[in-house]
Design a protein around this motif. Sequence first.
Motif, PDB file in Angstrom:
ATOM      1  N   UNK A  82      17.121 -26.285  -6.575  1.00  0.00           N
ATOM      2  CA  UNK A  82      16.895 -25.794  -5.210  1.00  0.00           C
ATOM      3  C   UNK A  82      16.690 -24.282  -5.213  1.00  0.00           C
ATOM      4  N   UNK A  83      17.439 -23.563  -6.035  1.00  0.00           N
ATOM      5  CA  UNK A  83      17.284 -22.106  -6.117  1.00  0.00           C
ATOM      6  C   UNK A  83      15.883 -21.763  -6.634  1.00  0.00           C
ATOM      7  N   UNK A  84      15.439 -22.475  -7.664  1.00  0.00           N
ATOM      8  CA  UNK A  84      14.092 -22.224  -8.193  1.00  0.00           C
ATOM      9  C   UNK A  84      13.026 -22.526  -7.145  1.00  0.00           C
ATOM     10  N   UNK A  85      13.222 -23.588  -6.386  1.00  0.00           N
ATOM     11  CA  UNK A  85      12.255 -23.945  -5.358  1.00  0.00           C
ATOM     12  C   UNK A  85      12.169 -22.864  -4.281  1.00  0.00           C
ATOM     13  N   UNK A  86      13.334 -22.325  -3.887  1.00  0.00           N
ATOM     14  CA  UNK A  86      13.365 -21.286  -2.850  1.00  0.00           C
ATOM     15  C   UNK A  86      12.794 -19.963  -3.322  1.00  0.00           C
ATOM     16  N   UNK A  87      12.976 -19.647  -4.587  1.00  0.00           N
ATOM     17  CA  UNK A  87      12.637 -18.319  -5.092  1.00  0.00           C
ATOM     18  C   UNK A  87      11.339 -18.263  -5.887  1.00  0.00           C
ATOM     19  N   UNK A  88      10.566 -19.349  -5.887  1.00  0.00           N
ATOM     20  CA  UNK A  88       9.295 -19.348  -6.596  1.00  0.00           C
ATOM     21  C   UNK A  88       8.231 -19.981  -5.708  1.00  0.00           C
ATOM     22  N   UNK A  89       7.006 -19.773  -6.103  1.00  0.00           N
ATOM     23  CA  UNK A  89       5.886 -20.422  -5.426  1.00  0.00           C
ATOM     24  C   UNK A  89       5.354 -21.525  -6.343  1.00  0.00           C
ATOM     25  N   UNK A  90       4.406 -22.296  -5.845  1.00  0.00           N
ATOM     26  CA  UNK A  90       3.871 -23.396  -6.641  1.00  0.00           C
ATOM     27  C   UNK A  90       3.142 -22.933  -7.897  1.00  0.00           C
ATOM     28  N   UNK A  91       2.633 -21.718  -7.888  1.00  0.00           N
ATOM     29  CA  UNK A  91       1.915 -21.252  -9.070  1.00  0.00           C
ATOM     30  C   UNK A  91       2.791 -20.446 -10.027  1.00  0.00           C
ATOM     31  N   UNK A  92       4.085 -20.356  -9.760  1.00  0.00           N
ATOM     32  CA  UNK A  92       5.008 -19.662 -10.655  1.00  0.00           C
ATOM     33  C   UNK A  92       5.246 -20.514 -11.892  1.00  0.00           C
ATOM     34  N   UNK A  93       5.102 -19.906 -13.052  1.00  0.00           N
ATOM     35  CA  UNK A  93       5.335 -20.640 -14.299  1.00  0.00           C
ATOM     36  C   UNK A  93       6.810 -20.551 -14.668  1.00  0.00           C
ATOM     37  N   UNK A  94       7.392 -21.716 -14.919  1.00  0.00           N
ATOM     38  CA  UNK A  94       8.820 -21.818 -15.231  1.00  0.00           C
ATOM     39  C   UNK A  94       8.989 -22.607 -16.526  1.00  0.00           C
ATOM     40  N   UNK A  95       9.827 -22.128 -17.400  1.00  0.00           N
ATOM     41  CA  UNK A  95      10.149 -22.831 -18.642  1.00  0.00           C
ATOM     42  C   UNK A  95      11.474 -23.544 -18.429  1.00  0.00           C
TER      43      UNK A  95
END
Length: 193
Positions: A82-95
């Motif tokens: 949930x934190x990642x969803x709130x603090x990133x956009x759909x085009x943010x790359x996450x490992x």
Amino acid sequence: LVVYVVPQTMLTGRYALPLALIVALVVPFVLVKVYENWRARPMRPFRHNWAFPLIAVLLIVGGIDGMTSFGDTKVHLKQAGAWLKENTTDDTRIYLNDSIVEFYARHAVGRRRSLTSWKKTLKLADTPKKLAKYKYVAIRLRRREADRAEELIARLQMEPVQNFRSQRGDQVLIFKVEVIEPRHASVPALESH
């Protein structure tokens, strides 16, 4: 057990639910047959007549476990996603290295990279060029892997921006990747005479 193992090994996902429903239709009839066999021979020694009592105990324990939880909660995984969803956009790359965190972060398949081993995590941490491709690194560590957190922090040379912990000591560390570009010394131009 069959309903879990078969889809994991040799059955595609879309057939798992129909298989579970077919097996669920057979289960009551099998239970009735086991109960009737147990009732028909009440004086038989327990070592020969143990199936029904064992199934009854397992059903009771399963029912109680369904209403309460015996194990550790996975709330920290949901909170991290949930934190990642709130603090990133759909085009943010996450490992990521955990599918549950990935699910709650709800990122498109092309925007993240799932880890397959701890060695790959360390390789990423040791390769600034690869690390620079990602905005965040989210790593799930179980309680028996607590020493890995210190190793990862040392290799990444950064502190996590978030740390979500469970009561048992499992944790999700989220790092924000900020790669500092090396400064190139300006080289004076050569003059020709």
